[in-house]
Motif scaffolding. Structure first.
Motif, PDB file in Angstrom:
ATOM      1  N   ALA A  44       8.173   9.955   6.424  1.00  0.00           N
ATOM      2  CA  ALA A  44       7.349   8.926   7.054  1.00  0.00           C
ATOM      3  C   ALA A  44       7.909   8.544   8.414  1.00  0.00           C
ATOM      4  O   ALA A  44       7.163   8.368   9.385  1.00  0.00           O
ATOM      5  CB  ALA A  44       7.262   7.696   6.153  1.00  0.00           C
ATOM      6  N   ALA A  45       9.237   8.431   8.506  1.00  0.00           N
ATOM      7  CA  ALA A  45       9.873   8.066   9.776  1.00  0.00           C
ATOM      8  C   ALA A  45       9.667   9.151  10.828  1.00  0.00           C
ATOM      9  O   ALA A  45       9.365   8.863  11.995  1.00  0.00           O
ATOM     10  CB  ALA A  45      11.360   7.815   9.565  1.00  0.00           C
ATOM     11  N   ALA A  46       9.814  10.419  10.420  1.00  0.00           N
ATOM     12  CA  ALA A  46       9.633  11.528  11.350  1.00  0.00           C
ATOM     13  C   ALA A  46       8.193  11.606  11.823  1.00  0.00           C
ATOM     14  O   ALA A  46       7.916  11.894  12.992  1.00  0.00           O
ATOM     15  CB  ALA A  46      10.044  12.838  10.679  1.00  0.00           C
ATOM     16  N   VAL A  52      -7.065  12.564   6.909  1.00  0.00           N
ATOM     17  CA  VAL A  52      -5.927  13.019   6.109  1.00  0.00           C
ATOM     18  C   VAL A  52      -4.812  12.005   6.337  1.00  0.00           C
ATOM     19  O   VAL A  52      -4.398  11.773   7.474  1.00  0.00           O
ATOM     20  CB  VAL A  52      -5.469  14.434   6.515  1.00  0.00           C
ATOM     21  N   VAL A  53      -4.363  11.394   5.246  1.00  0.00           N
ATOM     22  CA  VAL A  53      -3.447  10.258   5.346  1.00  0.00           C
ATOM     23  C   VAL A  53      -2.175  10.536   4.562  1.00  0.00           C
ATOM     24  O   VAL A  53      -2.223  10.965   3.396  1.00  0.00           O
ATOM     25  CB  VAL A  53      -4.110   8.974   4.805  1.00  0.00           C
ATOM     26  N   LEU A  54      -1.047  10.318   5.216  1.00  0.00           N
ATOM     27  CA  LEU A  54       0.250  10.420   4.546  1.00  0.00           C
ATOM     28  C   LEU A  54       0.572   9.064   3.937  1.00  0.00           C
ATOM     29  O   LEU A  54       0.649   8.064   4.651  1.00  0.00           O
ATOM     30  CB  LEU A  54       1.322  10.817   5.549  1.00  0.00           C
ATOM     31  N   VAL A  55       0.754   9.029   2.626  1.00  0.00           N
ATOM     32  CA  VAL A  55       1.048   7.776   1.920  1.00  0.00           C
ATOM     33  C   VAL A  55       2.458   7.866   1.344  1.00  0.00           C
ATOM     34  O   VAL A  55       2.775   8.806   0.610  1.00  0.00           O
ATOM     35  CB  VAL A  55       0.037   7.504   0.792  1.00  0.00           C
ATOM     36  N   THR A  56       3.286   6.907   1.700  1.00  0.00           N
ATOM     37  CA  THR A  56       4.673   6.871   1.233  1.00  0.00           C
ATOM     38  C   THR A  56       4.840   5.734   0.250  1.00  0.00           C
ATOM     39  O   THR A  56       4.521   4.580   0.549  1.00  0.00           O
ATOM     40  CB  THR A  56       5.638   6.675   2.418  1.00  0.00           C
ATOM     41  N   LEU A 101      13.425  13.431   1.650  1.00  0.00           N
ATOM     42  CA  LEU A 101      13.224  12.062   1.188  1.00  0.00           C
ATOM     43  C   LEU A 101      11.929  11.517   1.792  1.00  0.00           C
ATOM     44  O   LEU A 101      11.720  11.619   3.011  1.00  0.00           O
ATOM     45  CB  LEU A 101      14.401  11.188   1.590  1.00  0.00           C
ATOM     46  N   PRO A 102      11.046  10.944   0.985  1.00  0.00           N
ATOM     47  CA  PRO A 102       9.761  10.445   1.495  1.00  0.00           C
ATOM     48  C   PRO A 102       9.887   9.476   2.667  1.00  0.00           C
ATOM     49  O   PRO A 102       9.104   9.546   3.618  1.00  0.00           O
ATOM     50  CB  PRO A 102       9.155   9.766   0.263  1.00  0.00           C
ATOM     51  N   ASP A 103      10.854   8.565   2.621  1.00  0.00           N
ATOM     52  CA  ASP A 103      11.021   7.616   3.725  1.00  0.00           C
ATOM     53  C   ASP A 103      11.327   8.332   5.034  1.00  0.00           C
ATOM     54  O   ASP A 103      10.873   7.923   6.110  1.00  0.00           O
ATOM     55  CB  ASP A 103      12.144   6.619   3.414  1.00  0.00           C
ATOM     56  N   ASN A 157      -0.468   4.146  13.650  1.00  0.00           N
ATOM     57  CA  ASN A 157       0.587   3.229  13.228  1.00  0.00           C
ATOM     58  C   ASN A 157       0.549   3.034  11.718  1.00  0.00           C
ATOM     59  O   ASN A 157      -0.529   2.967  11.115  1.00  0.00           O
ATOM     60  CB  ASN A 157       0.419   1.876  13.932  1.00  0.00           C
ATOM     61  N   PRO A 158       1.717   2.948  11.080  1.00  0.00           N
ATOM     62  CA  PRO A 158       1.747   2.763   9.625  1.00  0.00           C
ATOM     63  C   PRO A 158       1.040   1.475   9.212  1.00  0.00           C
ATOM     64  O   PRO A 158       1.156   0.440   9.875  1.00  0.00           O
ATOM     65  CB  PRO A 158       3.247   2.694   9.311  1.00  0.00           C
TER      66      PRO A 158
END
Length: 367
Positions: free
Chosen positions: A213-215, A24-28, A208-210, A225-226
Motif C-alpha cells: 500500500a505504501a509503495a 480496480v481498487v487495492l484494498v489493504t 507485507l500488505p502495508d 489518495n487512500p
C-alpha cells in the motif's frame, strides 16, 4: 447442479468486458489478532457498476477442513487458493466482525489494463489454476497482487522506487509485526534460517500488505489518495512481558550457571534439560531439512541446540569423562551456533545459553 452453475458463472465472467466506469481498487486490511492474520491482508477489488460486477479477489486462502491440514501446513504442502467475494462480504467480515481497519486505493489504469487484470484474475479462479504453493516471503496474498498488476500494467508501478522500504531483511520486517507476542517472536525466529536474513529491496518488502500500500501510494499519479473504509480498533501498547521468554530463559540461565559453578547440577536435571531442548532441536532440524519451507533451511540454531545431544545425554551426563572429546567438540559447535544465531536475532542467544553452559561445565569436570 451447483458445480455447473459455478462453471457457467465463471465462463460468463471470463468473457465479460469491463465498462469505462470500472475501477480496480487495492484494498489493504490491517493486521488481525490471530497469528495467521498478524501481517494484514491485501484484496484486489474490481468494481463495475455499469455491468453489475463487484468482485473482491483474495490470494492466500486456505481451508481448515483440508485432509491432514496440520501435517500439510507443517510440511509446506498445504494448498492455498485464490477466492472471490463481494466487497460487502469482505467488509462485513474484516471490518464489522474482526474490527480490522480497511484502506482503499483506486489504481489509475487504462481500460485495456483493467480488463487484462480482470481476465487474469478470473483465469486464476478456474479449478485447474486456483491452487498454488504458498511461500510466506515470496508468494503470498500481497506479492501475488503486486505481480498481477505488474504483469498486466508492466512498468507502470515502480515498486522499487521507495527508499523507506529499503534496508531491512525479510526477518526484520516480520519481527515488526510480531512485537506484541514475545513467545511467538522467539519461536518464529528460532525456526527461520539464513535465507530470511537477505536484505529485501523495496519491491520484495511488498510481501507485507502495508508495504504494498505504501509503495502504491508513493507512485505519482498512478493511484488515488487512500480512502479509509473502516478505522480499526487501536491495539493497546504492550509493555515489557515479565512472563515472556526473555525473563524465563534469563532466570533459567542464571540458575543453571550458578548450579554448574557449584557442581551441584544433578544428573536428572541434565537429562531433563537436554531432553526438552533436544526435542526442540530435532524439530528445528526437521523444519530446515525435511519440509518445503526454504526460508527455514541452513539454520544455525541447529548448531546451537545440536539435536544429537538427545538422546546422547543419557550417557554423557552420567559419565562425562568418557565423553570429554565429544563434549568439547560440541561446545565449540554450540558456541559458533550461539554467535551466529545472535547475529540473526539477538534474543536467540537466550535459547542456547543454558545448553552451552552445561556443555562447557560437563567438558571440564575433573572427576
Amino acid at each position: 447442479m451447483k458445480k455447473l452453475f459455478l462453471f457457467l458463472l465463471m465462463a460468463f465472467a471470463a468473457k465479460a468486458q469491463l465498462s469505462s466506469k470500472a475501477e480496480v481498487v487495492l484494498v489493504t486490511v490491517a493486521p488481525g489478532k490471530e497469528l495467521h492474520s498478524a501481517f494484514g491482508h491485501t484484496i484486489l477489488w474490481v468494481n463495475d457498476p455499469t455491468n453489475g460486477i463487484d468482485r473482491a479477489y483474495s490470494y492466500g486462502t486456505f481451508d481448515f477442513k483440508t485432509e491432514n491440514f496440520y501435517l500439510k501446513f507443517l510440511m509446506g504442502t498445504l494448498p492455498y487458493t485464490i477466492s472471490v467475494h463481494s466487497m460487502q462480504d469482505e467488509f462485513n467480515y474484516n471490518a464489522q466482525y474482526e474490527k480490522r481497519g480497511m484502506i482503499a486505493q483506486k489504481l489509475e489504469l487504462d481500460s485495456l489494463q483493467k480488463n487484462a487484470i480482470f481476465q487474469s484474475l478470473e483465469k486464476n479462479l478456474l479449478p485447474e489454476n486456483r491452487e498454488y504453493a504458498y511461500k510466506f516471503f515470496y508468494d503470498n496474498c500481497s506479492t501475488r497482487i503486486r505481480d498481477m498488476i505488474e504483469k498486466n500494467a508492466p512498468g507502470k508501478y515502480q515498486w522499487n522506487q521507495n527508499p523507506s522500504l529499503e534496508g531491512k531483511s525479510y526477518r526484520d520486517w516480520m519481527n515488526k509485526y510480531l512485537e506484541p507476542n514475545s513467545w511467538v517472536t522467539l519461536g518464529m525466529n528460532l525456526a527461520l534460517g539464513i535465507p530470511s536474513n537477505v536484505k529485501a529491496n523495496a519491491s520484495q518488502a511488498c510481501y507485507l500488505p502495508d508495504n504494498l500500500a505504501a509503495a502504491t501510494n508513493l507512485a505519482p499519479k498512478l493511484a488515488a489518495n487512500p480512502v479509509s473504509l473502516f478505522d480499526g480498533e487501536i491495539a493497546p501498547e504492550t509493555g515489557f512481558d515479565f512472563t515472556g521468554p526473555y525473563v524465563i530463559l534469563g532466570l533459567l540461565t542464571l540458575l543453571i550457571g550458578f548450579l554448574s559453578f557449584k557442581q551441584a547440577f544433578p544428573y536428572a536435571a541434565d537429562v531433563a534439560l537436554f531432553g526438552l531442548i533436544g526435542i526442540l532441536a530435532w524439530f528445528v532440524f526437521f523444519l530446515g531439512t525435511a519440509t518445503n519451507h526454504e526460508v527455514m533451511a541452513w539454520n544455525p540454531a541447529s548448531l546451537m541446540l545440536f539435536p544429537l545431544n538427545f538422546p546422547l545425554v543419557i550417557w554423557f551426563a552420567r559419565n562425562p569423562m568418557k565423553w570429554k572429546n565429544y563434549l568439547q567438540v560440541i561446545s565449540v559447535l554450540c558456541f559458533v551456533g550461539l554467535v551466529w544465531s545472535g547475529m540473526q536475532f539477538l534474543p536467540l542467544v537466550l535459547a542456547g545459553l543454558p545448553v552451552f553452559i552445561r556443555l562447557v561445565s560437563l567438558s571440564f569436570i575433573k572427576k
